[in-house]
Write an enzyme that holds these catalytic residues in place. Structure first.
Site, short mmCIF file in Angstrom:
data_model
loop_
_atom_site.label_atom_id
_atom_site.label_comp_id
_atom_site.label_asym_id
_atom_site.label_seq_id
_atom_site.Cartn_x
_atom_site.Cartn_y
_atom_site.Cartn_z
N LYS A 179 39.50 36.69 30.80
CA LYS A 179 40.54 37.18 31.71
C LYS A 179 40.59 36.33 32.96
O LYS A 179 39.55 36.00 33.55
CB LYS A 179 40.25 38.64 32.06
CG LYS A 179 41.32 39.32 32.91
CD LYS A 179 40.98 40.79 33.11
CE LYS A 179 42.03 41.51 33.93
NZ LYS A 179 41.72 42.95 34.10
N SER A 229 45.33 45.85 33.14
CA SER A 229 45.65 44.51 33.59
C SER A 229 45.08 43.41 32.67
O SER A 229 45.38 42.24 32.86
CB SER A 229 45.10 44.30 35.01
OG SER A 229 43.66 44.40 35.03
N SER A 234 42.17 49.32 32.58
CA SER A 234 42.59 47.96 32.24
C SER A 234 41.94 47.35 31.01
O SER A 234 42.33 46.28 30.58
CB SER A 234 42.36 47.04 33.44
OG SER A 234 43.15 47.44 34.53
#
Length: 462
Positions: free
Chosen positions: A84, A153, A177
């Site tokens: 990420k 996210s 997330s």
């Protein structure tokens, strides 16, 4: 595009490792297959910010030499992984989905990234994130319907795994997330106990955790434990504990349905899918309790009222200095959604923040009373499948939840509890996961219960 099939199974990276050991396959050939999938699907899915093909090939070749010598560094040696884009990487920029960080290149590794390299994993690329790990979405689309969100996210990590680009990817969660994108994309995922995987430089917020998306339970656990065995937990926190090999499947004795405020928002099809899973759990001899069955469960449900707002506001306060400075330096490089975080924190104030922390501890105390009687909580991992997302409408107010609703996820984040997403259901041709939530420190046990569900229960399609 074919509808999602929750009965699909993968042998995971264990099979690849055996092939590396025998010489029937190689890490380089495995990587090239991943790169071919990226080339095919990335134009629509848009899961990656950058792919480091040269660096990945070099790492895969080094892994191949270790396997040929019979000296792999770990069971995930040679596994391509996505990272990420909130986590720093020494060989790729870290731009955090934010225009103000365009070109940011610290040239250092996050603790989890360092640990993955030490285990021999092939760090293939940086996956997209909602801006600064918040709610302003990237361009990533759901691999099963490009008109829908992949969740956030950890948008790119979820989508990359679901699209078959990589077998595993690292995400992070403050509210929902990791778990919500896993639900929307049909992945296995572990959001560990608070602090169980070292966040490295990502220590600013009190509820953030690193976790893993994967195509199967084995890969999910192996990646998580190999990181923790090398990097440990956050400062002052116990690291993820458990066996090096994935925990064996374990049928629980007693579980409870966790409804939260999201229960009434479930559409009929999503509720039917979840209830079909619950019925199978009960039929397997597990005692399934509801809030009406036990006053302690009812107290927890009442305590969970408002935790989505509570968790989001706590995080807004903890992030607002960094965002305020970023806005001051790059006023046009930060979204209106991120700027609203500063306004939320300023309205709250220090006394309001302290009050929320006291309320959080009270909720955790209520939850702890259930430890002697419940093996786990179960719930939908999201309020239905992924919703459509085509962008904000010009002239209209910003959409409040463009990456989906975290109402079923913020409880585990606020509680600091481990949670595993099991990809067991399809609703209208799209994934909807089931989550298994435990007491802090029971990550291995929740993985074992989730494995049992994945092996013993029939997938549900409605």
């Amino acid at each position: 595009m074919a509808p999602y099939d929750p009965s699909r199974r993968t042998s995971g990276f264990d099979a690849a490792a055996e092939a590396f050991r025998s010489g029937a396959d190689s890490p380089r050939a495995y990587l090239e297959r991943c790169l071919a999938v990226i080339a095919e699907r990335e134009p629509v899915v848009r899961a990656f910010v950058v792919v480091n093909e040269a660096g990945a090939r070099e790492a895969a070749d080094a892994s191949g030499a270790r396997w040929r010598a019979g000296q792999p560094l770990s069971p995930i040696d040679g596994m391509p992984v996505g990272i990420k884009d909130l986590l720093e990487t020494r060989d790729m920029p870290t731009q955090m989905g934010c225009a103000a960080y365009a070109g940011n290149f610290p040239r250092r590794d996050n603790a989890a990234v360092w640990a993955l390299r030490e285990a021999g994993a092939v760090v293939l690329g940086k996956t997209t994130t909602a801006e600064l790990g918040g709610t302003h979405p990237p361009a990533t689309t759901n691999p099963f319907d490009p008109a829908r969100t992949p969740g956030g996210s950890s948008s790119g990590s979820a989508a990359a795994v679901a699209a078959g680009m990589v077998p595993a990817a690292i995400g992070s969660q403050v509210g929902g997330s990791i778990i919500r994108p896993a639900s929307y994309c049909g992945n296995w995922a572990l959001k560990p106990s608070q602090g169980a995987i070292n966040r490295g430089e990502r220590q600013a917020t009190s509820m953030s955790t690193h976790g893993v998306h994967a195509t199967c339970a084995n890969d999910m656990w192996r990646v998580s434990i190999e990181i923790a065995r090398r990097a440990g937990g956050d400062p002052g926190r116990a690291p993820l504990a458990g066996p090096a090999d994935p925990p064996a499947s374990h049928r629980p004795l007693t579980v409870s349905v966790m409804e939260t405020e999201g229960w009434e928002a479930l559409d009929d099809a999503s509720r039917a899918a979840f209830e079909a899973v619950v019925a199978q759990i009960a039929a397997a001899g597990v005692t399934v309790l509801r809030r009406r069955d036990d006053p302690a469960i009812e107290r927890l449900e009442r305590a969970l009222v408002g935790v989505r707002e509570m968790a989001n506001t706590i995080t807004a306060w903890e992030n607002h200095w960094a965002i305020r400075n970023l806005v001051a330096q790059h006023p046009d490089g930060v979204s209106a959604r991120a700027k609203a975080t500063v306004a939320t924190a300023e309205r709250l104030g220090i006394e309001g923040y302290q009050d929320l922390l006291r309320r959080r501890e009270a909720v955790r105390s209520v939850y702890a009373t259930l430890a002697p009687t419940l093996d786990a909580l179960i719930a939908p991992a999201s309020p239905g499948p992924a919703p459509p997302w085509s962008g904000d409408r010009p002239g209209a107010p910003l959409a409040p939840r463009p990456t989906g609703d975290s109402v079923f996820n913020t409880p585990s984040s606020l509680l600091g509890a481990p949670v595993v997403t099991v990809p067991l259901t399809a609703v209208g041709g799209l994934p909807m996961g089931i989550q298994v939530v435990g007491q802090p420190g029971t990550d291995a046990r929740m993985t074992a219960i989730a494995r049992w569900m994945g092996e013993a229960l029939r997938p549900v399609v409605v």
